[in-house]
Design an enzyme around this catalytic site. Structure first.
Site, PDB file in Angstrom:
ATOM      1  CG  ASP A   1     -48.378  43.123 -29.977  1.00  0.00           C
ATOM      2  OD1 ASP A   1     -49.600  43.274 -29.801  1.00  0.00           O
ATOM      3  OD2 ASP A   1     -47.604  44.077 -30.230  1.00  0.00           O
TER       4      ASP A   1
ATOM      5  CG  ASP B   1     -46.828  48.329 -28.481  1.00  0.00           C
ATOM      6  OD1 ASP B   1     -48.062  48.336 -28.584  1.00  0.00           O
ATOM      7  OD2 ASP B   1     -46.211  48.884 -27.560  1.00  0.00           O
TER       8      ASP B   1
ATOM      9  CD  GLU C   1     -50.231  50.849 -31.407  1.00  0.00           C
ATOM     10  OE1 GLU C   1     -49.139  50.763 -30.841  1.00  0.00           O
ATOM     11  OE2 GLU C   1     -51.293  51.050 -30.799  1.00  0.00           O
TER      12      GLU C   1
ATOM     13  CG  HIS D   1     -55.182  45.464 -27.392  1.00  0.00           C
ATOM     14  ND1 HIS D   1     -54.743  45.599 -28.695  1.00  0.00           N
ATOM     15  CD2 HIS D   1     -54.215  46.011 -26.625  1.00  0.00           C
ATOM     16  CE1 HIS D   1     -53.570  46.174 -28.704  1.00  0.00           C
ATOM     17  NE2 HIS D   1     -53.221  46.434 -27.473  1.00  0.00           N
ATOM     18  CG  ASP D   2     -54.735  49.762 -27.326  1.00  0.00           C
ATOM     19  OD1 ASP D   2     -53.807  49.892 -28.132  1.00  0.00           O
ATOM     20  OD2 ASP D   2     -54.618  49.190 -26.219  1.00  0.00           O
TER      21      ASP D   2
HETATM   22  O1  TEU Z   1     -50.837  51.376 -27.758  1.00  0.00           O
HETATM   23  C1  TEU Z   1     -50.274  52.639 -28.040  1.00  0.00           C
HETATM   24  C2  TEU Z   1     -51.269  53.682 -27.843  1.00  0.00           C
HETATM   25  O2  TEU Z   1     -51.185  54.745 -28.362  1.00  0.00           O
HETATM   26  C3  TEU Z   1     -52.339  53.358 -26.905  1.00  0.00           C
HETATM   27  O3  TEU Z   1     -52.090  54.172 -25.809  1.00  0.00           O
HETATM   28  C4  TEU Z   1     -53.658  53.615 -27.590  1.00  0.00           C
HETATM   29  O4  TEU Z   1     -53.487  54.393 -28.717  1.00  0.00           O
HETATM   30  C5  TEU Z   1     -54.554  54.375 -26.692  1.00  0.00           C
HETATM   31  O5  TEU Z   1     -54.684  53.604 -25.543  1.00  0.00           O
HETATM   32  C6  TEU Z   1     -55.896  54.589 -27.363  1.00  0.00           C
HETATM   33  O6  TEU Z   1     -56.619  55.437 -26.523  1.00  0.00           O
HETATM   34  C7  TEU Z   1     -49.899  50.312 -27.707  1.00  0.00           C
HETATM   35  C8  TEU Z   1     -50.660  49.068 -27.273  1.00  0.00           C
HETATM   36  O7  TEU Z   1     -51.643  48.759 -28.261  1.00  0.00           O
HETATM   37  C9  TEU Z   1     -51.277  49.365 -25.945  1.00  0.00           C
HETATM   38  O8  TEU Z   1     -52.115  48.281 -25.510  1.00  0.00           O
HETATM   39  C10 TEU Z   1     -50.155  49.576 -24.941  1.00  0.00           C
HETATM   40  O9  TEU Z   1     -50.713  49.928 -23.688  1.00  0.00           O
HETATM   41  C11 TEU Z   1     -49.203  50.691 -25.405  1.00  0.00           C
HETATM   42  O10 TEU Z   1     -48.859  50.605 -26.775  1.00  0.00           O
HETATM   43  C12 TEU Z   1     -47.891  50.594 -24.642  1.00  0.00           C
HETATM   44  O11 TEU Z   1     -47.232  49.416 -25.040  1.00  0.00           O
END
Ligand code: TEU
Length: 554
Positions: free
Chosen positions: A98, A199, A255, A328-329
């Protein structure tokens, strides 16, 4: 269409903090992951995407990096990583890291230097601006609530952070920042890793200046997503490709929050000048997207079919799709689109895995793991959920119980409860005290039980992965043309996949009701051979709740 190993792969995402704890501190670690390589090999995946494992104070669980060339203390050592990489490769599994380079931790040495004085030679590694009218330079908000600007008393300026205030945004317009990032990426590639998930890579090029306020859309601050797909993002990625990515045999996935189909064709174009594929978020925004996340709208199947079809047809032959519902989000798809039942988990998986693109399986998805009944806000651990609850209730914008109900449905913590390995203590995740609560349903949903049940969700995922990776229909599933059937059907998602090697018909009843479904007249049906499920070969199918069928039509 150009062939590539990453197009023919199935990726498994591991959130290390919650996957497997080998030393009893209640936090997953690299040796815990290594102990599960045989399990992953049995599932049949051939790529692991590791969420960040670098040194971090864990304000955002590793997405706030304070050392790119070191392993987070809780996860182990660089030697543990080298052993994991070697064992994964030995098992025929590649490892994708990542890459978090839109921002660092505020404890990274670069930021410590940058904030030490306005004249420091790393000052412009980050984005500093003077106050405007006695306050922040713009009304931009952080994705984790509050302003996207943090006042720094020492040098009397604000710094930009689109995520937590401990995650200052890097200044990608500074060539020294790009040099540092590209050197670090090269260092990891020289260790033998197999790619990067990047990310929020769509946010690295900030909007053109002078900066203006952005619409608050009913909130307290302007949307942070105005920075997506900025003016120089493709230049930066083409430079990254020239200087690093093109020198190795890698898989790269961006992403790209806020990406549109047209932008995706640039990020993931098939000429190989930027990335291999992107994660788009329109489909997982149908029940409340980036700006209005905290709602409980039901995901409408016709909207979902329309959106996924737009991407299947829109990228075919031009770029490449990533196929996911879970990460994970995101909350668990079996709770979001299904009804928590194993049947609904299998049906959703069949619908997704028979499409064109690279599928991503998020840890526990292959077991049918569900959202977790966290209860009070004190049981949550995710900075996004906790900050949103505090900000929106204190501002009187949302009522506590109503907002907590939405957080229960959408919180990222739903995906971060410990992986459920057994029906024993802490679901076999740790011998210690887990950093976050274990889902109480671990005694019925766990890997040990499912490995002993040929009808389990696990073995359904194993079959779908095998069909894609090593079956007579692999070529159709990976490279075949997609054609939607019955777009207006409110319960059934049906489509055709075909190539010059054959044709498949997919029919998924994505509802808890029994339904009839008429196979369209133009579908040649007489010699159909069932390869998933076993419905009768009548032209009018009687489908049980969550029944999914795949046939070979020739
Ligand atoms: O996520 C980016 C992001 O937009 C997240 O805020 C996600 O879309 C949102 O939580 C969905 O509701 C990336 C990573 O995947 C996330 O875990 C990190 O917290 C974020 O970037 C900052 O690095």
């Amino acid at each position: 269409m150009k062939r590539a190993w990453w197009k023919e792969s199935v990726v498994y995402q591991i959130y290390p903090r919650s996957f497997c704890d080998s030393d009893g501190d209640g936090i997953g670690d690299l040796n815990g992951i290594r102990s599960k390589i045989p399990y992953l090999a049995k599932l049949g995946i051939n790529v692991i995407w590791l969420s960040p494992i670098y040194r971090s104070p864990n304000d955002d669980n590793g997405y706030d990096i304070s050392g790119y060339y070191a392993i987070m203390d809780e996860f182990g050592t660089m030697e543990d990583f080298d052993a994991l990489l070697a064992e994964a490769h030995q098992a025929g599994i590649r490892i994708v890291m990542d890459l978090v380079v839109n921002h660092t931790s505020d404890e990274h040495p670069w930021f410590v230097e940058s904030r030490s004085s306005a004249e420091n030679d790393k000052r412009d590694y980050y984005i500093w601006r003077p106050a405007k009218d006695g306050g922040p330079p713009t009304n931009w908000g952080s994705s984790f609530s509050g302003s996207a600007w943090e006042w720094d008393e020492k040098t009397g300026m604000y710094y930009l952070h689109f995520f937590s205030k401990k995650q200052p945004d890097l200044n990608w317009s500074n060539p020294k920042v790009r040099d540092e990032v590209f050197d670090m990426m090269t260092w990891w590639c020289e260790k033998g890793i197999d790619g990067f998930r990047m990310d929020v890579i769509s946010m690295i090029s900030k909007p053109p200046e002078p900066w203006e306020d952005s619409p608050t859309e009913g909130g307290l601050y302007g949307s942070p997503w105005i920075t997506c797909n900025g003016p120089h993002v493709h230049e930066y990625l083409q430079e990254m490709n020239r200087r690093v990515l093109s020198k190795y045999d890698l898989m790269t996935v961006g992403e790209t929050a806020g990406v549109t189909l047209e932008e995706a064709k640039k990020y993931a174009n098939s000429d190989g000048s930027e990335l291999d594929m992107v994660f788009q978020f329109e489909h997982v925004g149908l029940d409340g997207g980036l700006s209005d996340k905290w709602v409980r709208r039901k995901m409408d199947l016709r909207e979902l079919k329309e959106n996924l079809t737009k991407w299947q047809v829109g990228l075919e032959g031009v770029a490449w799709n990533s196929l996911f519902f879970c990460n994970h989000d995101q909350p668990r798809i079996v709770s979001r689109l299904g009804d928590d039942s194993p049947a609904s988990a299998k049906c959703i998986a069949t619908m997704l895995h028979m499409m064109q693109g690279t599928p991503y399986v998020y840890q526990g998805e292959e077991l049918g793991m569900t959202n977790c009944p966290f209860g009070p806000i004190e049981n949550y651990r995710d900075i996004e959920s906790i900050n949103a609850y505090r900000e929106l209730t204190e501002a009187g914008l949302r009522e506590k119980d109503e907002l907590l109900d939405c957080i229960a449905y959408k919180s990222r913590d739903n995906a971060r409860t410990p992986m459920q390995w057994t029906g024993g203590k802490n679901a076999g995740f740790t011998a210690g005290t887990p950093w976050i609560m274990v889902n109480p349903n671990y005694q019925t949903i766990n890997a040990k039980a499912e490995l002993q049940d040929q009808d389990s969700v696990f073995y359904h995922y194993q079959k779908l992965i095998s069909l894609r990776r090593r079956s007579p229909w692999s070529d159709i599933i990976v490279y075949g043309h997609y054609r939607l059937l019955a777009p207006e059907d409110p319960n059934v998602y049906s489509y055709i996949r075909e190539s010059d090697t054959g044709k498949l018909l997919i029919v998924c009843n994505l509802s808890p009701e029994s339904v009839s479904f008429r196979i369209p007249e133009d579908v040649q049906w007489s010699e159909a051979v069932p390869i998933v499920g076993s419905a009768s070969l009548d032209r009018i199918l009687k489908l049980q709740p969550w029944q999914a069928e795949v046939w070979s039509l020739v």
